[in-house]
Scaffold this motif. Structure first.
Motif, PDB file in Angstrom:
ATOM      1  N   LEU A 229       0.846  -1.191   0.000  1.00  0.00           N
ATOM      2  CA  LEU A 229       0.000   0.000   0.000  1.00  0.00           C
ATOM      3  C   LEU A 229       0.878   1.236   0.000  1.00  0.00           C
ATOM      4  N   ASP A 230       0.368   2.299  -0.619  1.00  0.00           N
ATOM      5  CA  ASP A 230       1.104   3.559  -0.588  1.00  0.00           C
ATOM      6  C   ASP A 230       0.790   4.288   0.720  1.00  0.00           C
ATOM      7  N   ASP A 231       1.296   5.500   0.857  1.00  0.00           N
ATOM      8  CA  ASP A 231       1.117   6.264   2.095  1.00  0.00           C
ATOM      9  C   ASP A 231      -0.339   6.637   2.370  1.00  0.00           C
ATOM     10  N   GLU A 232      -1.164   6.652   1.334  1.00  0.00           N
ATOM     11  CA  GLU A 232      -2.584   6.961   1.509  1.00  0.00           C
ATOM     12  C   GLU A 232      -3.425   5.705   1.735  1.00  0.00           C
ATOM     13  N   GLY A 233      -2.789   4.545   1.801  1.00  0.00           N
ATOM     14  CA  GLY A 233      -3.512   3.301   2.024  1.00  0.00           C
ATOM     15  C   GLY A 233      -4.124   2.708   0.764  1.00  0.00           C
ATOM     16  N   ARG A 234      -3.642   3.132  -0.397  1.00  0.00           N
ATOM     17  CA  ARG A 234      -4.133   2.587  -1.664  1.00  0.00           C
ATOM     18  C   ARG A 234      -3.185   1.499  -2.155  1.00  0.00           C
ATOM     19  N   ILE A 235      -3.746   0.519  -2.814  1.00  0.00           N
ATOM     20  CA  ILE A 235      -2.961  -0.604  -3.318  1.00  0.00           C
ATOM     21  C   ILE A 235      -2.032  -0.108  -4.425  1.00  0.00           C
ATOM     22  N   ASN A 236      -0.735  -0.351  -4.262  1.00  0.00           N
ATOM     23  CA  ASN A 236       0.200   0.069  -5.308  1.00  0.00           C
ATOM     24  C   ASN A 236       0.996  -1.103  -5.886  1.00  0.00           C
TER      25      ASN A 236
ATOM     26  N   VAL B 223     -10.897  -9.710 -13.352  1.00  0.00           N
ATOM     27  CA  VAL B 223     -11.411  -8.333 -13.262  1.00  0.00           C
ATOM     28  C   VAL B 223     -10.691  -7.595 -12.145  1.00  0.00           C
ATOM     29  N   LEU B 224     -10.559  -8.255 -11.018  1.00  0.00           N
ATOM     30  CA  LEU B 224      -9.901  -7.638  -9.871  1.00  0.00           C
ATOM     31  C   LEU B 224      -8.454  -7.265 -10.200  1.00  0.00           C
ATOM     32  N   GLY B 225      -7.740  -8.178 -10.825  1.00  0.00           N
ATOM     33  CA  GLY B 225      -6.344  -7.928 -11.164  1.00  0.00           C
ATOM     34  C   GLY B 225      -6.155  -6.742 -12.098  1.00  0.00           C
ATOM     35  N   GLN B 226      -7.140  -6.496 -12.953  1.00  0.00           N
ATOM     36  CA  GLN B 226      -7.038  -5.377 -13.894  1.00  0.00           C
ATOM     37  C   GLN B 226      -7.390  -4.036 -13.263  1.00  0.00           C
ATOM     38  N   THR B 227      -8.093  -4.055 -12.132  1.00  0.00           N
ATOM     39  CA  THR B 227      -8.642  -2.805 -11.605  1.00  0.00           C
ATOM     40  C   THR B 227      -8.207  -2.444 -10.200  1.00  0.00           C
ATOM     41  N   VAL B 228      -7.524  -3.327  -9.500  1.00  0.00           N
ATOM     42  CA  VAL B 228      -7.289  -3.123  -8.075  1.00  0.00           C
ATOM     43  C   VAL B 228      -6.183  -2.111  -7.766  1.00  0.00           C
ATOM     44  N   ILE B 229      -5.223  -1.922  -8.657  1.00  0.00           N
ATOM     45  CA  ILE B 229      -4.149  -0.961  -8.385  1.00  0.00           C
ATOM     46  C   ILE B 229      -4.758   0.436  -8.256  1.00  0.00           C
ATOM     47  N   GLY B 230      -4.448   1.076  -7.144  1.00  0.00           N
ATOM     48  CA  GLY B 230      -4.977   2.411  -6.863  1.00  0.00           C
ATOM     49  C   GLY B 230      -6.221   2.401  -5.991  1.00  0.00           C
ATOM     50  N   ALA B 231      -6.785   1.222  -5.747  1.00  0.00           N
ATOM     51  CA  ALA B 231      -7.998   1.142  -4.933  1.00  0.00           C
ATOM     52  C   ALA B 231      -7.671   1.272  -3.449  1.00  0.00           C
ATOM     53  N   SER B 232      -8.618   1.825  -2.721  1.00  0.00           N
ATOM     54  CA  SER B 232      -8.498   1.928  -1.264  1.00  0.00           C
ATOM     55  C   SER B 232      -9.249   0.768  -0.622  1.00  0.00           C
ATOM     56  N   VAL B 233      -9.014   0.570   0.657  1.00  0.00           N
ATOM     57  CA  VAL B 233      -9.733  -0.475   1.383  1.00  0.00           C
ATOM     58  C   VAL B 233     -11.235  -0.183   1.372  1.00  0.00           C
TER      59      VAL B 233
ATOM     60  N   ALA C  95     -16.522  -1.771  -0.369  1.00  0.00           N
ATOM     61  CA  ALA C  95     -17.785  -1.451  -1.045  1.00  0.00           C
ATOM     62  C   ALA C  95     -18.040  -2.417  -2.193  1.00  0.00           C
ATOM     63  N   ALA C  96     -16.988  -2.783  -2.934  1.00  0.00           N
ATOM     64  CA  ALA C  96     -17.141  -3.736  -4.036  1.00  0.00           C
ATOM     65  C   ALA C  96     -17.556  -5.098  -3.497  1.00  0.00           C
ATOM     66  N   ARG C  97     -16.932  -5.533  -2.420  1.00  0.00           N
ATOM     67  CA  ARG C  97     -17.294  -6.809  -1.809  1.00  0.00           C
ATOM     68  C   ARG C  97     -18.760  -6.806  -1.363  1.00  0.00           C
ATOM     69  N   ASP C  98     -19.156  -5.735  -0.693  1.00  0.00           N
ATOM     70  CA  ASP C  98     -20.541  -5.634  -0.216  1.00  0.00           C
ATOM     71  C   ASP C  98     -21.531  -5.605  -1.379  1.00  0.00           C
ATOM     72  N   ALA C  99     -21.175  -4.897  -2.440  1.00  0.00           N
ATOM     73  CA  ALA C  99     -22.041  -4.835  -3.620  1.00  0.00           C
ATOM     74  C   ALA C  99     -22.116  -6.178  -4.329  1.00  0.00           C
ATOM     75  N   MET C 100     -21.001  -6.907  -4.347  1.00  0.00           N
ATOM     76  CA  MET C 100     -21.009  -8.259  -4.935  1.00  0.00           C
ATOM     77  C   MET C 100     -21.937  -9.178  -4.153  1.00  0.00           C
ATOM     78  N   LEU C 101     -21.834  -9.130  -2.826  1.00  0.00           N
ATOM     79  CA  LEU C 101     -22.697  -9.970  -1.996  1.00  0.00           C
ATOM     80  C   LEU C 101     -24.164  -9.617  -2.218  1.00  0.00           C
ATOM     81  N   ALA C 102     -24.467  -8.329  -2.278  1.00  0.00           N
ATOM     82  CA  ALA C 102     -25.848  -7.903  -2.525  1.00  0.00           C
ATOM     83  C   ALA C 102     -26.316  -8.350  -3.903  1.00  0.00           C
ATOM     84  N   MET C 103     -25.437  -8.281  -4.883  1.00  0.00           N
ATOM     85  CA  MET C 103     -25.777  -8.707  -6.240  1.00  0.00           C
ATOM     86  C   MET C 103     -26.088 -10.205  -6.265  1.00  0.00           C
ATOM     87  N   LEU C 104     -25.304 -10.978  -5.571  1.00  0.00           N
ATOM     88  CA  LEU C 104     -25.490 -12.427  -5.590  1.00  0.00           C
ATOM     89  C   LEU C 104     -26.648 -12.891  -4.717  1.00  0.00           C
TER      90      LEU C 104
END
Length: 112
Positions: free
Chosen positions: A3-10, A28-38, A43-52
């Motif tokens: 993680l970088d100093d702001e807590g984003r995946i680097n 999908v995750l591997g293509q988009t996760v760099i730069g994401a925050s916890v 939120a993505a995990r919660d939205a996935m669970l709600a979707m399923l």
């Protein structure tokens, strides 16, 4: 995972040994996760669970590609395999955050 100093995946790597659904989510995750925050990942995990589980639309923003797995909602036995990459990544982020947080406990070693 770092993680970088702001807590984003680097930095991110994964060694995927999963079924086709798990591989799709990991892709999908591997293509988009760099730069994401916890927060974004949670939120993505919660939205996935709600979707399923409850007819939600699925993740938005950087993780919107996970919506391609919406049809898995009809197959409850496949929900866990669809979620494994997101859950594992979130666990890794939380572990990385824990390593960055200094331990403020005091030691009792040597106490009289």
């Amino acid at each position: 995972m770092t993680l970088d100093d702001e807590g984003r995946i680097n930095a991110f790597a994964q060694d995927v040994k999963a079924c086709a659904l798990g591989q799709a989510a990991a892709g999908v995750l591997g293509q988009t996760v760099i730069g994401a925050s916890v927060e974004e990942l949670t939120a993505a995990r919660d939205a996935m669970l709600a979707m399923l589980k409850s007819g939600g639309e699925g993740p938005e923003g950087r993780f919107e590609g996970l919506r391609a797995l919406k049809q898995v909602a009809d197959y409850p036995a496949r929900h866990a395999s669809t979620m494994v990459a997101v859950e594992a990544t979130l666990d890794a982020v939380n572990a990385a955050l824990a390593r960055k947080t200094p331990d403020t406990r005091t030691s009792l070693a040597g106490a009289a």
